[in-house]
Design a protein around this motif. Sequence first.
Motif, short mmCIF file in Angstrom:
data_model
loop_
_atom_site.label_atom_id
_atom_site.label_comp_id
_atom_site.label_asym_id
_atom_site.label_seq_id
_atom_site.Cartn_x
_atom_site.Cartn_y
_atom_site.Cartn_z
N ALA A 1 49.42 0.15 -85.84
CA ALA A 1 48.80 -1.16 -85.60
C ALA A 1 48.69 -1.44 -84.11
CB ALA A 1 49.60 -2.25 -86.30
N LEU A 2 49.70 -1.04 -83.35
CA LEU A 2 49.67 -1.24 -81.90
C LEU A 2 48.52 -0.48 -81.27
CD1 LEU A 2 50.82 -2.17 -79.18
CD2 LEU A 2 52.33 -0.17 -79.25
N VAL A 3 48.34 0.77 -81.66
CA VAL A 3 47.24 1.57 -81.10
C VAL A 3 45.91 0.93 -81.45
CG1 VAL A 3 46.06 3.80 -81.25
CG2 VAL A 3 48.55 3.72 -81.00
N ALA A 4 45.76 0.53 -82.70
CA ALA A 4 44.50 -0.12 -83.11
C ALA A 4 44.25 -1.39 -82.29
CB ALA A 4 44.54 -0.45 -84.60
N ALA A 5 45.28 -2.20 -82.12
CA ALA A 5 45.13 -3.46 -81.39
C ALA A 5 44.89 -3.23 -79.90
CB ALA A 5 46.37 -4.33 -81.58
N ALA A 6 45.52 -2.19 -79.34
CA ALA A 6 45.34 -1.91 -77.91
C ALA A 6 43.95 -1.37 -77.61
CB ALA A 6 46.41 -0.92 -77.44
N LEU A 7 43.39 -0.62 -78.55
CA LEU A 7 42.08 -0.02 -78.32
C LEU A 7 40.92 -0.91 -78.75
CD1 LEU A 7 42.83 3.68 -79.32
CD2 LEU A 7 42.86 2.64 -77.05
N TRP A 8 41.15 -1.79 -79.71
CA TRP A 8 40.10 -2.67 -80.21
C TRP A 8 40.57 -4.12 -80.13
CZ3 TRP A 8 41.30 1.77 -83.20
CH2 TRP A 8 40.36 2.78 -83.09
N PRO A 9 40.09 -4.86 -79.15
CA PRO A 9 40.52 -6.25 -79.00
C PRO A 9 40.31 -7.10 -80.26
CG PRO A 9 39.34 -5.55 -77.05
CD PRO A 9 39.21 -4.44 -78.07
N ARG A 10 39.28 -6.79 -81.03
CA ARG A 10 39.06 -7.54 -82.27
C ARG A 10 40.23 -7.33 -83.25
NH1 ARG A 10 33.69 -7.79 -86.05
NH2 ARG A 10 34.68 -8.94 -87.73
N ALA A 11 40.74 -6.11 -83.31
CA ALA A 11 41.91 -5.84 -84.15
C ALA A 11 43.12 -6.61 -83.64
CB ALA A 11 42.20 -4.34 -84.19
N ALA A 12 43.27 -6.69 -82.34
CA ALA A 12 44.39 -7.44 -81.76
C ALA A 12 44.29 -8.92 -82.13
CB ALA A 12 44.40 -7.27 -80.24
N ARG A 13 43.09 -9.48 -82.06
CA ARG A 13 42.92 -10.89 -82.43
C ARG A 13 43.19 -11.11 -83.91
NH1 ARG A 13 38.76 -10.10 -78.86
NH2 ARG A 13 37.20 -9.91 -80.52
N ARG A 14 42.77 -10.17 -84.75
CA ARG A 14 42.97 -10.32 -86.20
C ARG A 14 44.45 -10.17 -86.57
NH1 ARG A 14 38.63 -8.69 -90.15
NH2 ARG A 14 39.54 -10.52 -91.13
N LEU A 15 45.14 -9.26 -85.90
CA LEU A 15 46.57 -9.08 -86.19
C LEU A 15 47.38 -10.27 -85.67
CD1 LEU A 15 47.01 -5.29 -85.45
CD2 LEU A 15 47.40 -6.43 -87.65
N GLY A 16 46.97 -10.80 -84.53
CA GLY A 16 47.62 -11.98 -83.96
C GLY A 16 49.12 -11.79 -83.78
N ILE A 17 49.86 -12.83 -84.11
CA ILE A 17 51.31 -12.85 -83.92
C ILE A 17 52.02 -11.89 -84.87
CG2 ILE A 17 51.77 -14.75 -85.52
CD1 ILE A 17 53.42 -14.32 -82.10
N LEU A 18 51.33 -11.43 -85.92
CA LEU A 18 51.94 -10.51 -86.87
C LEU A 18 52.37 -9.20 -86.20
CD1 LEU A 18 52.64 -9.98 -89.85
CD2 LEU A 18 50.34 -9.03 -90.11
N LEU A 19 51.60 -8.73 -85.23
CA LEU A 19 51.94 -7.47 -84.55
C LEU A 19 53.29 -7.56 -83.83
CD1 LEU A 19 51.22 -4.58 -83.75
CD2 LEU A 19 49.93 -5.54 -81.84
N PRO A 20 53.50 -8.49 -82.92
CA PRO A 20 54.82 -8.54 -82.28
C PRO A 20 55.94 -8.94 -83.26
CG PRO A 20 53.45 -10.33 -81.49
CD PRO A 20 52.58 -9.45 -82.33
N ALA A 21 55.62 -9.71 -84.29
CA ALA A 21 56.65 -10.09 -85.26
C ALA A 21 57.15 -8.85 -86.03
CB ALA A 21 56.11 -11.13 -86.23
#
Length: 168
Positions: free
Chosen positions: A27-47
């Motif tokens: 999930a981190l790789v997806a969010a780091a490479l695709w900002p849209r994925a980072a926005r969709r994951l939101g606070i769930l990723l660091p949690a």
Amino acid sequence: MTLINGLPAHVLLVHVVVVLVPLVALALVAAALWPRAARRLGILLPALALVALVSVPLTTQAGEWLERHVDGGALVRRHAELGDGLLPWAFGLFVLAAVVWWAARPVPAESGPGGRARWSTLPVRIVVGVLSLAVAAGAIVDVYRIGDSGAKAAWHDAYSKKVTGHDS
């Protein structure tokens, strides 16, 4: 934590680590490479990264208890040594997940409707993406190596290659 419902806690907690650390890494790789994925994951990723981070020392401590209660050998010692190396990888996943989450949040609407991401510059995204790939790969490989050594330690003489008399 030593026992859960009569079973060594390590045997149960290890499943949290084996699932969450690779999941957070991907999930981190997806969010780091695709900002849209980072926005969709939101606070769930660091949690999720925080839960994975906390589960590593809990599992390690439960494993140390279990190590003192089994006939130790070279395989068990190797597994314990490898297990001690996962915490830095889990910490790296958490830090990068927090950075990616923070950077993907929109800046307040001074720049227009909806704002823009905090890390719109390509060099910052490249550095965070490369770091995320490296830490994610290291964490996944480490989880695999630890799990493989644990399986070998637990099962090395615990089964027969021949059928033991039970009907199939």
